[in-house]
Design an enzyme around this catalytic site. Structure first.
Site, PDB file in Angstrom:
ATOM      1  N   THR A   1     -33.849  -5.546 -15.949  1.00  0.00           N
ATOM      2  CA  THR A   1     -33.129  -6.790 -15.437  1.00  0.00           C
ATOM      3  C   THR A   1     -32.234  -5.940 -14.498  1.00  0.00           C
ATOM      4  O   THR A   1     -32.034  -4.509 -15.474  1.00  0.00           O
ATOM      5  CB  THR A   1     -32.593  -7.030 -16.568  1.00  0.00           C
ATOM      6  OG1 THR A   1     -33.077  -8.393 -17.457  1.00  0.00           O
ATOM      7  CG2 THR A   1     -31.242  -7.894 -15.902  1.00  0.00           C
TER       8      THR A   1
ATOM      9  N   ARG B   1     -39.011 -20.460 -20.721  1.00  0.00           N
ATOM     10  CA  ARG B   1     -38.106 -19.324 -21.583  1.00  0.00           C
ATOM     11  C   ARG B   1     -37.343 -18.810 -20.562  1.00  0.00           C
ATOM     12  O   ARG B   1     -37.364 -18.119 -19.245  1.00  0.00           O
ATOM     13  CB  ARG B   1     -38.883 -18.212 -22.536  1.00  0.00           C
ATOM     14  CG  ARG B   1     -37.510 -17.430 -22.951  1.00  0.00           C
ATOM     15  CD  ARG B   1     -37.114 -16.073 -22.387  1.00  0.00           C
ATOM     16  NE  ARG B   1     -35.911 -15.163 -23.348  1.00  0.00           N
ATOM     17  CZ  ARG B   1     -35.416 -14.393 -22.421  1.00  0.00           C
ATOM     18  NH1 ARG B   1     -35.978 -14.084 -21.481  1.00  0.00           N
ATOM     19  NH2 ARG B   1     -35.133 -13.492 -23.303  1.00  0.00           N
ATOM     20  N   VAL B   2     -35.728 -19.420 -21.208  1.00  0.00           N
ATOM     21  CA  VAL B   2     -34.674 -19.194 -19.876  1.00  0.00           C
ATOM     22  C   VAL B   2     -34.489 -18.054 -20.889  1.00  0.00           C
ATOM     23  O   VAL B   2     -33.373 -18.412 -21.709  1.00  0.00           O
ATOM     24  CB  VAL B   2     -33.810 -19.818 -19.174  1.00  0.00           C
ATOM     25  CG1 VAL B   2     -32.869 -19.151 -18.661  1.00  0.00           C
ATOM     26  CG2 VAL B   2     -34.676 -21.213 -18.500  1.00  0.00           C
TER      27      VAL B   2
ATOM     28  N   THR C   1     -27.409  -6.768 -19.975  1.00  0.00           N
ATOM     29  CA  THR C   1     -29.066  -6.519 -19.810  1.00  0.00           C
ATOM     30  C   THR C   1     -29.275  -5.765 -21.389  1.00  0.00           C
ATOM     31  O   THR C   1     -28.488  -5.135 -21.789  1.00  0.00           O
ATOM     32  CB  THR C   1     -29.759  -4.943 -18.211  1.00  0.00           C
ATOM     33  OG1 THR C   1     -31.370  -5.382 -19.725  1.00  0.00           O
ATOM     34  CG2 THR C   1     -28.951  -3.815 -18.912  1.00  0.00           C
ATOM     35  N   GLY C   2     -30.136  -6.853 -21.632  1.00  0.00           N
ATOM     36  CA  GLY C   2     -30.075  -6.558 -23.087  1.00  0.00           C
ATOM     37  C   GLY C   2     -31.212  -8.141 -23.759  1.00  0.00           C
ATOM     38  O   GLY C   2     -32.195  -8.427 -22.701  1.00  0.00           O
TER      39      GLY C   2
ATOM     40  N   GLY D   1     -31.919 -10.827 -24.477  1.00  0.00           N
ATOM     41  CA  GLY D   1     -31.333 -12.342 -23.816  1.00  0.00           C
ATOM     42  C   GLY D   1     -30.865 -13.337 -24.866  1.00  0.00           C
ATOM     43  O   GLY D   1     -29.778 -14.082 -25.239  1.00  0.00           O
TER      44      GLY D   1
HETATM   45  N1  ASP Z   1     -31.466 -10.099 -20.506  1.00  0.00           N
HETATM   46  C1  ASP Z   1     -32.785 -10.051 -20.321  1.00  0.00           C
HETATM   47  C2  ASP Z   1     -33.621 -10.944 -20.873  1.00  0.00           C
HETATM   48  O1  ASP Z   1     -33.746 -11.125 -21.924  1.00  0.00           O
HETATM   49  C3  ASP Z   1     -33.539  -9.223 -20.564  1.00  0.00           C
HETATM   50  C4  ASP Z   1     -33.598  -7.447 -19.619  1.00  0.00           C
HETATM   51  O2  ASP Z   1     -32.282  -7.449 -19.537  1.00  0.00           O
HETATM   52  O3  ASP Z   1     -34.127  -7.064 -19.181  1.00  0.00           O
HETATM   53  O4  ASP Z   1     -34.517 -12.258 -19.629  1.00  0.00           O
END
Ligand code: ASP
Length: 310
Positions: free
Chosen positions: A177, A205-206, A228-229, A231
């Site tokens: 992300t 999915r969101v 980011t992480g 989600g």
């Molecule tokens: N946070 C994002 C999600 O879960 C994934 C990511 O950070 O790469 O959609």
């Protein structure tokens, strides 16, 4: 004049030097630097934090290496669905989109939702229809395709697993992300986040990225944050807003608040990832609990840095 600062990320995870070729490393660092240049140029000439975060995120969306816009991951049905959001700390206005397809720059669509509609969040076909009426640029499927992410999806598509971007590669776990937070010369702050989500995610999915308060938040009184992480966990932790609350109600600094949320709360919930943030004095923090996070910072005191590893 307030110290102006831009921080960006291109995802966090098990990003280890030993798994990276010198060419890849160079390409990632260049991508981060390009995004800093795009956003900071605006801050430097007196532009708004809101425009700076949008410009930085557009640059990362256009870069195939990151899981947002071009190069987004594939969902269970082989589609590429994208989420994005943006928030203005001065007005507390926000815009977000979930599960859109073929939008060249999802962050621009989120911005259009904020500025051209009475709503905060649009999703799916409705968001795509709104994009058409708002004159948002679209691209054919080919534009978004990347061999690398398609191969990731092929590896797990027969399973029930949804993986966080490069997690599919056994040796490398990454969340790709992208996001940015900025403080401008007038002490206004803003944040934006954009993603293709998780490889092999259930269509529909969101994640946290388009959820105001979870993946993105901005308030001139406290901070502007982009996460980011994993989600699902960032949503349950209301991660970005929690940083703001710790600052507002407990009087913590940005760094202290981000350390608590990322290194303590999220760790206890097994929420791997990180976040970047600024406050309205131009202070910045970049915090992650994973092995690495693609990240960059530039400010008016002459600091300019891009980093990958811990
Ligand atoms: N946070 C994002 C999600 O879960 C994934 C990511 O950070 O790469 O959609």
């Amino acid at each position: 004049m307030t110290k102006h600062t831009l921080v960006i990320h291109g995802g966090a995870g098990t990003i280890l030097r030993e798994n990276m070729t010198p060419e890849m490393e160079k390409a990632y660092l260049q991508g981060l630097e390009d995004a800093l240049n795009a956003g900071y140029a605006l801050l430097h000439k007196g532009g708004a934090a809101l425009d700076a975060v949008k410009a930085a995120v557009v640059s990362l969306e256009d870069n195939m290496l990151f899981n947002a816009g071009r190069g987004s991951v594939f969902a269970k049905d082989g589609s590429q669905e994208m989420d994005a959001s943006i928030m203005d700390g001065k007005t507390l206005q926000a815009g977000a989109i979930g599960g859109v397809h073929n939008i060249r720059n999802p962050v621009e669509l989120a911005y259009a939702v904020m500025t051209q509609s009475p709503h905060v969040m649009l999703n799916g076909e409705g968001a795509n229809a709104f994009a058409a009426s708002a004159g948002i640029r679209t691209e054919p499927d080919d534009y978004f395709f990347s061999e690398f992410r398609y191969d990731q999806w092929l590896k797990i598509r027969e399973t029930e697993n949804a993986a966080l971007d490069h997690n599919v590669q056994v040796s490398e776990k990454k969340f790709g992300t992208v996001g940015a937070a900025a403080c401008d010369q007038f002490g206004n702050i803003a944040a934006a986040t954009s993603t293709g989500g998780m490889t092999n995610k259930q269509w529909g999915r969101v994640g946290d990225s388009p959820i105001i308060g979870a993946g993105t938040y901005a308030n001139n009184k406290t901070c502007a944050i982009s996460c980011t992480g994993h989600g699902e966990i960032f949503i349950r932790a209301v991660a970005a807003y929690d940083v703001s609350c710790l600052m507002e109600y407990k009087g913590l600094s940005l760094q202290e608040a981000m350390d608590i949320v990322v290194q303590d709360k999220l760790v206890k919930m097994e929420g791997e990832g990180g976040m970047v943030g600024v406050d309205a004095k131009g202070n910045a923090a970049l915090v992650f609990n994973s092995a690495g996070m693609y990240r960059g910072i530039q400010n008016s005191e002459g600091l300019k840095e891009v980093n990958i590893y811990r």
